[in-house]
Design an enzyme around this catalytic site. Sequence first.
Site, PDB file in Angstrom:
ATOM      1  N   ILE A  17       4.863  -9.398  -9.754  1.00  0.00           N
ATOM      2  CA  ILE A  17       3.856  -8.464  -9.262  1.00  0.00           C
ATOM      3  C   ILE A  17       4.311  -7.875  -7.935  1.00  0.00           C
ATOM      4  O   ILE A  17       4.591  -8.606  -6.981  1.00  0.00           O
ATOM      5  CB  ILE A  17       2.501  -9.171  -9.071  1.00  0.00           C
ATOM      6  CG1 ILE A  17       2.033  -9.822 -10.381  1.00  0.00           C
ATOM      7  CG2 ILE A  17       1.447  -8.185  -8.561  1.00  0.00           C
ATOM      8  CD1 ILE A  17       0.784 -10.669 -10.235  1.00  0.00           C
ATOM      9  N   ASP A  77      10.735  -4.426   0.457  1.00  0.00           N
ATOM     10  CA  ASP A  77      10.082  -3.151   0.727  1.00  0.00           C
ATOM     11  C   ASP A  77      10.345  -2.225  -0.459  1.00  0.00           C
ATOM     12  O   ASP A  77      11.504  -1.969  -0.808  1.00  0.00           O
ATOM     13  CB  ASP A  77      10.654  -2.552   2.017  1.00  0.00           C
ATOM     14  CG  ASP A  77       9.912  -1.307   2.468  1.00  0.00           C
ATOM     15  OD1 ASP A  77       9.279  -0.641   1.637  1.00  0.00           O
ATOM     16  OD2 ASP A  77       9.979  -0.989   3.678  1.00  0.00           O
ATOM     17  N   ASN A 102       2.278  -2.833  -9.165  1.00  0.00           N
ATOM     18  CA  ASN A 102       1.002  -2.667  -8.488  1.00  0.00           C
ATOM     19  C   ASN A 102       1.124  -2.002  -7.120  1.00  0.00           C
ATOM     20  O   ASN A 102       0.194  -1.335  -6.678  1.00  0.00           O
ATOM     21  CB  ASN A 102       0.335  -4.041  -8.327  1.00  0.00           C
ATOM     22  CG  ASN A 102      -0.803  -4.016  -7.345  1.00  0.00           C
ATOM     23  OD1 ASN A 102      -1.879  -3.506  -7.621  1.00  0.00           O
ATOM     24  ND2 ASN A 102      -0.571  -4.573  -6.152  1.00  0.00           N
ATOM     25  N   TYR A 168      -1.209  11.886  -2.713  1.00  0.00           N
ATOM     26  CA  TYR A 168      -1.546  10.696  -3.493  1.00  0.00           C
ATOM     27  C   TYR A 168      -1.801  11.057  -4.954  1.00  0.00           C
ATOM     28  O   TYR A 168      -1.291  10.385  -5.863  1.00  0.00           O
ATOM     29  CB  TYR A 168      -2.776  10.003  -2.899  1.00  0.00           C
ATOM     30  CG  TYR A 168      -3.185   8.776  -3.676  1.00  0.00           C
ATOM     31  CD1 TYR A 168      -2.386   7.633  -3.664  1.00  0.00           C
ATOM     32  CD2 TYR A 168      -4.354   8.755  -4.436  1.00  0.00           C
ATOM     33  CE1 TYR A 168      -2.740   6.503  -4.393  1.00  0.00           C
ATOM     34  CE2 TYR A 168      -4.721   7.629  -5.151  1.00  0.00           C
ATOM     35  CZ  TYR A 168      -3.918   6.519  -5.136  1.00  0.00           C
ATOM     36  OH  TYR A 168      -4.266   5.404  -5.855  1.00  0.00           O
ATOM     37  N   LYS A 172       0.251   9.757  -8.347  1.00  0.00           N
ATOM     38  CA  LYS A 172      -0.364   9.071  -9.475  1.00  0.00           C
ATOM     39  C   LYS A 172      -0.266   9.893 -10.767  1.00  0.00           C
ATOM     40  O   LYS A 172      -0.207   9.319 -11.862  1.00  0.00           O
ATOM     41  CB  LYS A 172      -1.823   8.716  -9.154  1.00  0.00           C
ATOM     42  CG  LYS A 172      -1.940   7.606  -8.112  1.00  0.00           C
ATOM     43  CD  LYS A 172      -1.174   6.341  -8.553  1.00  0.00           C
ATOM     44  CE  LYS A 172      -1.295   5.207  -7.564  1.00  0.00           C
ATOM     45  NZ  LYS A 172      -0.594   3.985  -8.002  1.00  0.00           N
ATOM     46  N   VAL A 201     -12.199   1.336  -6.055  1.00  0.00           N
ATOM     47  CA  VAL A 201     -11.990  -0.103  -5.852  1.00  0.00           C
ATOM     48  C   VAL A 201     -12.009  -0.369  -4.353  1.00  0.00           C
ATOM     49  O   VAL A 201     -11.282   0.271  -3.594  1.00  0.00           O
ATOM     50  CB  VAL A 201     -10.641  -0.572  -6.431  1.00  0.00           C
ATOM     51  CG1 VAL A 201     -10.511  -2.088  -6.293  1.00  0.00           C
ATOM     52  CG2 VAL A 201     -10.492  -0.145  -7.877  1.00  0.00           C
TER      53      VAL A 201
END
Length: 269
Positions: A17, A77, A102, A168, A172, A201
């Site tokens: 992850i 990183d 993630n 952003y 995405k 979220v």
Amino acid sequence: MSSVFNSSRLIGKTVLITGASAGIGASTAVLFGKAGCNLVLLARRADKLAAVKEQVLAAHKAGGAKEGGRVVVIEADMQKRSDLDAILGKLEGLKVDVLVNNAGMVKGREHVGDISDADIDVMIGTNVVGLIHLTQIFVREFKKQNSGMIINLGSIAGREAYAGGSIYCATKHAVSAFNGALLRELVNTPIRVTEIQPGMVETEFSVVRFRGDKAAADDVYKGLDPLTGEDIAEEIVWAASRPAHVNIAQVLVLPVAQASATINYKRPE
């Protein structure tokens, strides 16, 4: 969700992850740990990773699985290809079965014309370039072992753009397009490809967006019940626990009070 946690399909599997030091990543690590998995936790903050490792070990013990339970922590990183290239040599003998991409971030609410180059670079470098580079590494590994699963964390911002989120949203949208192409490219293999697209979220993600202004971040969710990191973790673990011939290609997850990227209902205060 107990059937997910105890699923024999997950016991003993190894899950890597990214962005595992907090938020959705940390919650997902704990849930996979409870399900009997080994975890490889990747993030920049070593102290935070150490704390999550302890939570995962406790969750594994509470879950009662006799297999799994190993936790490897890797400080890296996502913007540094050299860090990502070194991961395979730091797995301590574990063979990764599931990659959860993630790690992601958003900086600021500035409109086009006022966005700093530094903010553009960090968002694209983390959300897109790093994700693609790491995925390429593990696609090669998964092809060698003839198995594997890639779970990409997208966003409702990858479906619809909104003012103040141009970079952003662009990142995405790129993740969603990449996920779709990858799904098609791997259709002749046993490798599964999934995109989870959360709506609102509440994690430290929003605090980063507002450059550390927690009050401004909290105000976004005032009057409604947003999703939590645990909510999205459940969707990720559920997708990973499906039978080998079942692929959850894409999931959009919203709080009940949200209908789109810009439409939500807030209770009068």
